[in-house]
Design a protein around this motif. Sequence first.
Motif, PDB file in Angstrom:
ATOM      1  N   ALA A 162       5.561  -2.961  12.387  1.00  0.00           N
ATOM      2  CA  ALA A 162       5.195  -1.896  11.446  1.00  0.00           C
ATOM      3  C   ALA A 162       5.187  -2.443  10.017  1.00  0.00           C
ATOM      4  O   ALA A 162       5.812  -3.455   9.725  1.00  0.00           O
ATOM      5  N   TYR A 163       4.485  -1.714   9.143  1.00  0.00           N
ATOM      6  CA  TYR A 163       4.518  -2.038   7.723  1.00  0.00           C
ATOM      7  C   TYR A 163       5.816  -1.492   7.139  1.00  0.00           C
ATOM      8  O   TYR A 163       6.197  -0.362   7.391  1.00  0.00           O
ATOM      9  N   GLN A 164       6.509  -2.321   6.357  1.00  0.00           N
ATOM     10  CA  GLN A 164       7.828  -1.967   5.858  1.00  0.00           C
ATOM     11  C   GLN A 164       7.855  -1.569   4.396  1.00  0.00           C
ATOM     12  O   GLN A 164       8.679  -0.773   3.995  1.00  0.00           O
ATOM     13  N   GLU A 165       6.980  -2.150   3.582  1.00  0.00           N
ATOM     14  CA  GLU A 165       6.999  -1.809   2.162  1.00  0.00           C
ATOM     15  C   GLU A 165       5.710  -2.238   1.497  1.00  0.00           C
ATOM     16  O   GLU A 165       4.944  -3.028   2.031  1.00  0.00           O
ATOM     17  N   SER A 166       5.496  -1.686   0.319  1.00  0.00           N
ATOM     18  CA  SER A 166       4.343  -2.005  -0.509  1.00  0.00           C
ATOM     19  C   SER A 166       4.858  -2.127  -1.934  1.00  0.00           C
ATOM     20  O   SER A 166       5.677  -1.313  -2.370  1.00  0.00           O
ATOM     21  N   ASP A 167       4.428  -3.152  -2.672  1.00  0.00           N
ATOM     22  CA  ASP A 167       4.903  -3.266  -4.047  1.00  0.00           C
ATOM     23  C   ASP A 167       3.789  -3.720  -4.976  1.00  0.00           C
ATOM     24  O   ASP A 167       2.739  -4.180  -4.549  1.00  0.00           O
ATOM     25  N   ALA A 168       4.044  -3.526  -6.259  1.00  0.00           N
ATOM     26  CA  ALA A 168       3.107  -3.938  -7.304  1.00  0.00           C
ATOM     27  C   ALA A 168       3.929  -4.330  -8.523  1.00  0.00           C
ATOM     28  O   ALA A 168       4.975  -3.736  -8.804  1.00  0.00           O
ATOM     29  N   TYR A 169       3.474  -5.339  -9.244  1.00  0.00           N
ATOM     30  CA  TYR A 169       4.115  -5.792 -10.479  1.00  0.00           C
ATOM     31  C   TYR A 169       3.095  -5.652 -11.596  1.00  0.00           C
ATOM     32  O   TYR A 169       1.984  -6.158 -11.496  1.00  0.00           O
ATOM     33  N   LEU A 170       3.485  -4.955 -12.656  1.00  0.00           N
ATOM     34  CA  LEU A 170       2.589  -4.756 -13.793  1.00  0.00           C
ATOM     35  C   LEU A 170       3.273  -5.268 -15.053  1.00  0.00           C
ATOM     36  O   LEU A 170       4.431  -4.928 -15.323  1.00  0.00           O
ATOM     37  N   PHE A 171       2.535  -6.049 -15.837  1.00  0.00           N
ATOM     38  CA  PHE A 171       3.101  -6.706 -17.001  1.00  0.00           C
ATOM     39  C   PHE A 171       2.427  -6.231 -18.278  1.00  0.00           C
ATOM     40  O   PHE A 171       1.246  -5.940 -18.293  1.00  0.00           O
ATOM     41  N   ASP A 172       3.216  -6.168 -19.342  1.00  0.00           N
ATOM     42  CA  ASP A 172       2.720  -5.816 -20.672  1.00  0.00           C
ATOM     43  C   ASP A 172       1.946  -4.498 -20.681  1.00  0.00           C
ATOM     44  O   ASP A 172       0.853  -4.404 -21.231  1.00  0.00           O
ATOM     45  N   LEU A 173       2.531  -3.487 -20.062  1.00  0.00           N
ATOM     46  CA  LEU A 173       1.886  -2.173 -20.043  1.00  0.00           C
ATOM     47  C   LEU A 173       1.934  -1.546 -21.427  1.00  0.00           C
ATOM     48  O   LEU A 173       2.942  -1.622 -22.120  1.00  0.00           O
ATOM     49  N   VAL A 174       0.849  -0.927 -21.816  1.00  0.00           N
ATOM     50  CA  VAL A 174       0.826  -0.190 -23.075  1.00  0.00           C
ATOM     51  C   VAL A 174       1.436   1.191 -22.827  1.00  0.00           C
ATOM     52  O   VAL A 174       1.471   1.681 -21.701  1.00  0.00           O
ATOM     53  N   ALA A 175       1.914   1.804 -23.892  1.00  0.00           N
ATOM     54  CA  ALA A 175       2.521   3.134 -23.764  1.00  0.00           C
ATOM     55  C   ALA A 175       1.490   4.119 -23.233  1.00  0.00           C
ATOM     56  O   ALA A 175       0.306   4.041 -23.557  1.00  0.00           O
ATOM     57  N   GLY A 176       1.935   5.021 -22.402  1.00  0.00           N
ATOM     58  CA  GLY A 176       1.044   6.021 -21.824  1.00  0.00           C
ATOM     59  C   GLY A 176       1.547   6.465 -20.470  1.00  0.00           C
ATOM     60  O   GLY A 176       2.594   6.018 -19.999  1.00  0.00           O
ATOM     61  N   ASP A 177       0.799   7.332 -19.841  1.00  0.00           N
ATOM     62  CA  ASP A 177       1.161   7.820 -18.514  1.00  0.00           C
ATOM     63  C   ASP A 177       0.515   6.949 -17.449  1.00  0.00           C
ATOM     64  O   ASP A 177      -0.633   6.508 -17.591  1.00  0.00           O
ATOM     65  N   TYR A 178       1.257   6.727 -16.384  1.00  0.00           N
ATOM     66  CA  TYR A 178       0.762   5.989 -15.227  1.00  0.00           C
ATOM     67  C   TYR A 178       1.012   6.839 -13.997  1.00  0.00           C
ATOM     68  O   TYR A 178       2.009   7.564 -13.913  1.00  0.00           O
ATOM     69  N   TYR A 179       0.112   6.739 -13.047  1.00  0.00           N
ATOM     70  CA  TYR A 179       0.182   7.555 -11.836  1.00  0.00           C
ATOM     71  C   TYR A 179       0.315   6.638 -10.631  1.00  0.00           C
ATOM     72  O   TYR A 179      -0.383   5.632 -10.530  1.00  0.00           O
ATOM     73  N   ILE A 180       1.203   7.007  -9.746  1.00  0.00           N
ATOM     74  CA  ILE A 180       1.476   6.217  -8.552  1.00  0.00           C
ATOM     75  C   ILE A 180       0.969   6.997  -7.356  1.00  0.00           C
ATOM     76  O   ILE A 180       1.364   8.152  -7.154  1.00  0.00           O
ATOM     77  N   ARG A 181       0.079   6.367  -6.579  1.00  0.00           N
ATOM     78  CA  ARG A 181      -0.435   7.014  -5.380  1.00  0.00           C
ATOM     79  C   ARG A 181       0.200   6.360  -4.159  1.00  0.00           C
ATOM     80  O   ARG A 181       0.129   5.149  -3.981  1.00  0.00           O
ATOM     81  N   ILE A 182       0.827   7.176  -3.332  1.00  0.00           N
ATOM     82  CA  ILE A 182       1.416   6.730  -2.075  1.00  0.00           C
ATOM     83  C   ILE A 182       0.592   7.344  -0.954  1.00  0.00           C
ATOM     84  O   ILE A 182       0.331   8.541  -0.954  1.00  0.00           O
ATOM     85  N   SER A 183       0.178   6.516  -0.011  1.00  0.00           N
ATOM     86  CA  SER A 183      -0.577   7.022   1.136  1.00  0.00           C
ATOM     87  C   SER A 183      -0.151   6.249   2.377  1.00  0.00           C
ATOM     88  O   SER A 183       0.476   5.190   2.275  1.00  0.00           O
TER      89      SER A 183
END
Length: 109
Positions: free
Chosen positions: A36-57
């Motif tokens: 089975a799939y156990q996890e999903s990840d993402a690394y984001l660098f130097d993000l500018v201020a603001g809103d970010y949305y995370i989609r889980i499916s």
Amino acid sequence: SSYKFLAQGPVSLKVFDDRRRQVSDDYDYYDYEEGAYQESDAYLFDLVAGDYYIRISSFLAFSAGQYELLVEEIIDDHGDSAKNATEIKIGVAARGEIDFPDDIDYFCV
């Protein structure tokens, strides 16, 4: 700022900016022992201020199950280039951590 987004469970994770553009490359990990799939990840660098949305499916159309989402700020312990290398003294041990995939730690003497 830099962040790690981690979803544990049989899911896929994607991150979008406030204009709904995908800003992440997600990595899904398959556990061959569990089958089975156990996890999903993402690394984001130097993000500018603001809103970010995370989609889980669900990772696959036929998969379902519980998951846990964690967002952590990444604090890199040592410089990533010769220009911002961490100075160390001869005869003194330096400790470090590879804080994320592709992290590089530079030191100078």
